[in-house]
Design a protein around this motif. Structure first.
Motif, PDB file in Angstrom:
ATOM      1  N   VAL A 169       0.838  -1.199   0.000  1.00  0.00           N
ATOM      2  CA  VAL A 169       0.000   0.000   0.000  1.00  0.00           C
ATOM      3  C   VAL A 169       0.872   1.247   0.000  1.00  0.00           C
ATOM      4  CG1 VAL A 169      -1.966  -1.076   1.149  1.00  0.00           C
ATOM      5  CG2 VAL A 169      -0.207   0.005   2.517  1.00  0.00           C
ATOM      6  N   GLU A 170       0.382   2.280  -0.679  1.00  0.00           N
ATOM      7  CA  GLU A 170       1.025   3.588  -0.669  1.00  0.00           C
ATOM      8  C   GLU A 170       0.167   4.515   0.182  1.00  0.00           C
ATOM      9  OE1 GLU A 170       1.431   4.891  -4.709  1.00  0.00           O
ATOM     10  OE2 GLU A 170       3.193   3.631  -5.050  1.00  0.00           O
ATOM     11  N   ILE A 171       0.800   5.144   1.162  1.00  0.00           N
ATOM     12  CA  ILE A 171       0.082   6.073   2.031  1.00  0.00           C
ATOM     13  C   ILE A 171       0.758   7.435   1.896  1.00  0.00           C
ATOM     14  CG2 ILE A 171      -0.689   6.582   4.376  1.00  0.00           C
ATOM     15  CD1 ILE A 171      -0.358   3.630   5.027  1.00  0.00           C
ATOM     16  N   PRO A 172       0.030   8.453   1.454  1.00  0.00           N
ATOM     17  CA  PRO A 172       0.628   9.788   1.362  1.00  0.00           C
ATOM     18  C   PRO A 172       0.943  10.332   2.751  1.00  0.00           C
ATOM     19  CG  PRO A 172      -1.705   9.887   0.844  1.00  0.00           C
ATOM     20  CD  PRO A 172      -1.365   8.441   1.042  1.00  0.00           C
ATOM     21  N   TRP A 173       1.898  11.245   2.803  1.00  0.00           N
ATOM     22  CA  TRP A 173       2.305  11.855   4.053  1.00  0.00           C
ATOM     23  C   TRP A 173       1.083  12.457   4.740  1.00  0.00           C
ATOM     24  CZ3 TRP A 173       2.435  16.714   6.275  1.00  0.00           C
ATOM     25  CH2 TRP A 173       3.320  16.891   7.320  1.00  0.00           C
ATOM     26  N   GLY A 174       0.852  12.098   5.998  1.00  0.00           N
ATOM     27  CA  GLY A 174      -0.286  12.604   6.763  1.00  0.00           C
ATOM     28  C   GLY A 174      -1.563  11.805   6.564  1.00  0.00           C
ATOM     29  N   GLY A 175      -1.529  10.826   5.658  1.00  0.00           N
ATOM     30  CA  GLY A 175      -2.724  10.030   5.363  1.00  0.00           C
ATOM     31  C   GLY A 175      -2.856   8.807   6.244  1.00  0.00           C
ATOM     32  N   THR A 176      -4.067   8.257   6.271  1.00  0.00           N
ATOM     33  CA  THR A 176      -4.362   7.042   7.028  1.00  0.00           C
ATOM     34  C   THR A 176      -5.037   6.053   6.085  1.00  0.00           C
ATOM     35  OG1 THR A 176      -4.648   8.286   9.082  1.00  0.00           O
ATOM     36  CG2 THR A 176      -5.605   6.087   9.011  1.00  0.00           C
ATOM     37  N   LEU A 177      -4.644   4.784   6.193  1.00  0.00           N
ATOM     38  CA  LEU A 177      -5.194   3.744   5.323  1.00  0.00           C
ATOM     39  C   LEU A 177      -5.355   2.465   6.132  1.00  0.00           C
ATOM     40  CD1 LEU A 177      -5.918   3.294   2.279  1.00  0.00           C
ATOM     41  CD2 LEU A 177      -3.642   2.354   2.018  1.00  0.00           C
ATOM     42  N   ASP A 178      -6.417   1.702   5.845  1.00  0.00           N
ATOM     43  CA  ASP A 178      -6.617   0.415   6.499  1.00  0.00           C
ATOM     44  C   ASP A 178      -5.799  -0.650   5.789  1.00  0.00           C
ATOM     45  OD1 ASP A 178      -8.352   1.583   8.274  1.00  0.00           O
ATOM     46  OD2 ASP A 178     -10.153   0.991   7.188  1.00  0.00           O
ATOM     47  N   VAL A 179      -5.015  -1.382   6.571  1.00  0.00           N
ATOM     48  CA  VAL A 179      -4.222  -2.500   6.073  1.00  0.00           C
ATOM     49  C   VAL A 179      -4.662  -3.707   6.886  1.00  0.00           C
ATOM     50  CG1 VAL A 179      -1.914  -3.428   5.725  1.00  0.00           C
ATOM     51  CG2 VAL A 179      -2.287  -0.966   5.556  1.00  0.00           C
ATOM     52  N   PHE A 180      -5.472  -4.568   6.262  1.00  0.00           N
ATOM     53  CA  PHE A 180      -6.105  -5.681   6.953  1.00  0.00           C
ATOM     54  C   PHE A 180      -6.876  -5.133   8.154  1.00  0.00           C
ATOM     55  CE2 PHE A 180      -2.366  -7.812   4.908  1.00  0.00           C
ATOM     56  CZ  PHE A 180      -3.095  -8.481   3.940  1.00  0.00           C
ATOM     57  N   GLY A 181      -6.588  -5.581   9.360  1.00  0.00           N
ATOM     58  CA  GLY A 181      -7.307  -5.116  10.551  1.00  0.00           C
ATOM     59  C   GLY A 181      -6.629  -3.973  11.266  1.00  0.00           C
ATOM     60  N   LEU A 182      -5.712  -3.298  10.589  1.00  0.00           N
ATOM     61  CA  LEU A 182      -4.973  -2.193  11.197  1.00  0.00           C
ATOM     62  C   LEU A 182      -5.265  -0.888  10.481  1.00  0.00           C
ATOM     63  CD1 LEU A 182      -1.493  -3.961  11.454  1.00  0.00           C
ATOM     64  CD2 LEU A 182      -3.199  -3.746  13.269  1.00  0.00           C
ATOM     65  N   SER A 183      -5.228   0.191  11.208  1.00  0.00           N
ATOM     66  CA  SER A 183      -5.339   1.520  10.633  1.00  0.00           C
ATOM     67  C   SER A 183      -3.954   2.167  10.750  1.00  0.00           C
ATOM     68  CB  SER A 183      -6.380   2.325  11.409  1.00  0.00           C
ATOM     69  OG  SER A 183      -6.506   3.599  10.866  1.00  0.00           O
ATOM     70  N   VAL A 184      -3.317   2.438   9.593  1.00  0.00           N
ATOM     71  CA  VAL A 184      -1.939   2.916   9.568  1.00  0.00           C
ATOM     72  C   VAL A 184      -1.914   4.378   9.125  1.00  0.00           C
ATOM     73  CG1 VAL A 184       0.360   2.546   8.608  1.00  0.00           C
ATOM     74  CG2 VAL A 184      -1.161   0.591   8.959  1.00  0.00           C
TER      75      VAL A 184
END
Length: 125
Positions: A49-64
């Motif tokens: 997954v690519e997450i932009p600076w300051g962004g949040t994304l769900d990766v399986f059961g985690l919020s990164v």
């Protein structure tokens, strides 16, 4: 005796001067985001997954959340290190907050019973 002391001082100052010079040459730049790999340890599924600076994304059961990603200025594909905040979506518990290093993922790793996340590199364009 004085010559011996001076010789020792010159020898000892040599490595310090080289170290100071190499430290000045190594500069880190912030990327636009971070490329991470997630692993579900139960079924062996992986996802990048690519997450932009300051962004949040769900990766399986985690919020990164990606807070920063830095890389050596002279080697953009080199050793990236990212500041991440990771929360378990089910329990709402913060399970990780800190810097992860791409070349040494075990140095400061996420400790979760089911999921694993590690840094691959910074996004630079």
């Amino acid at each position: 005796m004085i010559r011996a002391v001076l010789a020792v001082l010159v020898l000892l100052s040599g490595p310090a001067a080289v170290l100071a010079q190499s430290t000045q040459q190594t500069r880190a730049q912030s990327g636009l985001g971070v490329l991470l790999r997630g692993l579900d340890k139960v079924n062996g599924e992986t996802v990048d997954v690519e997450i932009p600076w300051g962004g949040t994304l769900d990766v399986f059961g985690l919020s990164v959340t990606a807070e920063d990603c830095r890389y050596p200025a002279e080697n953009p594909t080199g050793d990236a290190f990212a500041l991440l905040g990771i929360k378990d979506r089910v329990s709402g518990e913060d399970v990780f907050h800190g810097w992860m290093v791409a070349s040494s993922p075990a140095l400061n790793a996420l400790d979760h019973n089911r999921y694993d996340v590690w840094v691959l590199r910074c996004m630079i364009s």
